[in-house]
Scaffold this active site. Sequence first.
Site, mmCIF file in Angstrom:
data_model
loop_
_atom_site.group_PDB
_atom_site.id
_atom_site.type_symbol
_atom_site.label_atom_id
_atom_site.label_comp_id
_atom_site.label_asym_id
_atom_site.label_seq_id
_atom_site.Cartn_x
_atom_site.Cartn_y
_atom_site.Cartn_z
ATOM 1 N N TYR A 158 0.838 -1.213 0.000
ATOM 2 C CA TYR A 158 0.000 0.000 0.000
ATOM 3 C C TYR A 158 0.867 1.256 0.000
ATOM 4 O O TYR A 158 0.701 2.137 -0.851
ATOM 5 C CB TYR A 158 -0.913 -0.006 1.227
ATOM 6 C CG TYR A 158 -1.717 1.262 1.391
ATOM 7 C CD1 TYR A 158 -2.753 1.579 0.502
ATOM 8 C CD2 TYR A 158 -1.448 2.163 2.424
ATOM 9 C CE1 TYR A 158 -3.486 2.749 0.648
ATOM 10 C CE2 TYR A 158 -2.183 3.327 2.575
ATOM 11 C CZ TYR A 158 -3.210 3.621 1.685
ATOM 12 O OH TYR A 158 -3.927 4.777 1.825
HETATM 13 N N1 LIG Z 1 -9.108 7.035 5.550
HETATM 14 C C1 LIG Z 1 -7.802 7.070 5.812
HETATM 15 O O1 LIG Z 1 -7.364 6.895 6.962
HETATM 16 C C2 LIG Z 1 -6.812 7.359 4.703
HETATM 17 C C3 LIG Z 1 -5.514 7.739 5.080
HETATM 18 C C4 LIG Z 1 -4.588 8.005 4.087
HETATM 19 C C5 LIG Z 1 -4.947 7.925 2.769
HETATM 20 N N2 LIG Z 1 -6.196 7.549 2.409
HETATM 21 C C6 LIG Z 1 -6.502 7.489 0.986
HETATM 22 O O2 LIG Z 1 -7.627 8.334 0.736
HETATM 23 C C7 LIG Z 1 -8.365 7.824 -0.381
HETATM 24 C C8 LIG Z 1 -9.823 7.703 0.030
HETATM 25 O O3 LIG Z 1 -9.893 6.874 1.152
HETATM 26 P P1 LIG Z 1 -11.222 6.736 2.043
HETATM 27 O O4 LIG Z 1 -10.768 6.735 3.442
HETATM 28 O O5 LIG Z 1 -12.253 7.696 1.592
HETATM 29 O O6 LIG Z 1 -11.627 5.237 1.652
HETATM 30 P P2 LIG Z 1 -13.040 4.537 1.438
HETATM 31 O O7 LIG Z 1 -14.062 5.132 2.349
HETATM 32 O O8 LIG Z 1 -12.747 3.085 1.511
HETATM 33 O O9 LIG Z 1 -13.440 4.938 -0.056
HETATM 34 C C9 LIG Z 1 -12.705 4.463 -1.154
HETATM 35 C C10 LIG Z 1 -13.253 5.080 -2.429
HETATM 36 O O10 LIG Z 1 -12.471 4.603 -3.513
HETATM 37 C C11 LIG Z 1 -13.348 4.042 -4.495
HETATM 38 N N3 LIG Z 1 -12.685 2.941 -5.208
HETATM 39 C C12 LIG Z 1 -12.072 1.865 -4.670
HETATM 40 N N4 LIG Z 1 -11.639 1.051 -5.665
HETATM 41 C C13 LIG Z 1 -11.990 1.637 -6.821
HETATM 42 C C14 LIG Z 1 -11.835 1.303 -8.199
HETATM 43 N N5 LIG Z 1 -11.251 0.156 -8.609
HETATM 44 N N6 LIG Z 1 -12.337 2.152 -9.127
HETATM 45 C C15 LIG Z 1 -12.943 3.293 -8.763
HETATM 46 N N7 LIG Z 1 -13.135 3.665 -7.494
HETATM 47 C C16 LIG Z 1 -12.665 2.839 -6.535
HETATM 48 C C17 LIG Z 1 -14.560 3.549 -3.715
HETATM 49 O O11 LIG Z 1 -15.674 3.423 -4.594
HETATM 50 P P3 LIG Z 1 -16.817 2.272 -4.283
HETATM 51 O O12 LIG Z 1 -17.358 2.555 -2.913
HETATM 52 O O13 LIG Z 1 -17.834 2.499 -5.358
HETATM 53 O O14 LIG Z 1 -16.095 0.975 -4.381
HETATM 54 C C18 LIG Z 1 -14.707 4.692 -2.705
HETATM 55 O O15 LIG Z 1 -15.376 5.766 -3.287
HETATM 56 C C19 LIG Z 1 -7.710 6.496 -0.770
HETATM 57 O O16 LIG Z 1 -6.859 6.727 -1.866
HETATM 58 C C20 LIG Z 1 -6.902 6.124 0.468
HETATM 59 O O17 LIG Z 1 -5.789 5.349 0.137
HETATM 60 C C21 LIG Z 1 -7.142 7.273 3.365
#
Ligand SMILES: NC(=O)c1ccc[n+]([C@@H]2O[C@H](COP(=O)([O-])OP(=O)(O)OC[C@H]3O[C@@H](n4cnc5c(N)ncnc54)[C@H](OP(=O)(O)O)[C@@H]3O)[C@@H](O)[C@H]2O)c1
Length: 253
Positions: A158
């Site tokens: 990751y």
């Molecule tokens: N939350 C944290 O602690 C955190 C920290 C650091 C970085 N991030 C980064 O922030 C970003 C958003 O994270 P989040 O916390 O909002 O996660 P999340 O709630 O799990 O949401 C993930 C999003 O990505 C979409 N997605 C996943 N696989 C996909 C694919 N193959 N094609 C298109 N869309 C896809 C999902 O769409 P569906 O629901 O339709 O599948 C959803 O909208 C990510 O890049 C993650 O790595 C998060």
Amino acid sequence: MTEHRTALVTGANRGLGRSTARALARRGIKIAMTYRVGSDGAAETVRMIEEEGGQAVALRLDISDVASFKRFADKLTDELRTRWGSDRLDILVNNAGVGLFDALEDVSPERFDEQVGINFRGTFFLIQALVPHLSDTGHIVNVSTSLTRHVSPGTSVYSASKAAVEALSRSLAGELGSRGIRVNAVAPGPSATDFNGGAMRDDPELRGFLAGQTALGRVGSPEEIGDAIAALVSPDMRWVTAQRLEVSGGALL
Ligand SMILES: NC(=O)c1ccc[n+]([C@@H]2O[C@H](COP(=O)([O-])OP(=O)(O)OC[C@H]3O[C@@H](n4cnc5c(N)ncnc54)[C@H](OP(=O)(O)O)[C@@H]3O)[C@@H](O)[C@H]2O)c1
């Protein structure tokens, strides 16, 4: 000044993508947003934005399906033109991503490819497909993670996939700078979303542990990430490119 800009936010049917889309919409930016399977969540994001006086459209996109990107770009530009009379995208936020956390010995080639395919390969080729439609002086924001700076067990693939996104951001800032396009990476710390099975939101023990590792003493909210991204693409930040902005409340300093 009246805001005429348009933005595309990927993965905005929930989590950080939704909070980013809402933060941009509150500043008057017209929002195109994507979802993969979460069509109900996408409709809910559009509803929230409209309720706050903004405008948004939801489009389906699977970031791992690179072959569909040309068709997606055509659909997107068609929507921008018919809805808002705009033939350009001003802001691209590559937010969609997955975290598949495995210890080294448990990483299968399939899980590796899925992780890298969505977080890095998909981001790269979506940028390639959309840059011809991006306005000169536009912005690209790629969502990374604080885990590219500090380490946590089981996150090797990751964090490497996100480190690749950060390197890509710097390279493209150089390559696209002559067109006035800024490219930056935003690196959130642990934030309370569905990510990692919702652990940062729902597991009080983990939340307490992570909170104790930050200077500000808590886990971040999705709104705090969305507001930071919206601030980064504001005209006040026009001289900022090729940067990694960590938004983590000062995690593991
Ligand atoms: N939350 C944290 O602690 C955190 C920290 C650091 C970085 N991030 C980064 O922030 C970003 C958003 O994270 P989040 O916390 O909002 O996660 P999340 O709630 O799990 O949401 C993930 C999003 O990505 C979409 N997605 C996943 N696989 C996909 C694919 N193959 N094609 C298109 N869309 C896809 C999902 O769409 P569906 O629901 O339709 O599948 C959803 O909208 C990510 O890049 C993650 O790595 C998060």
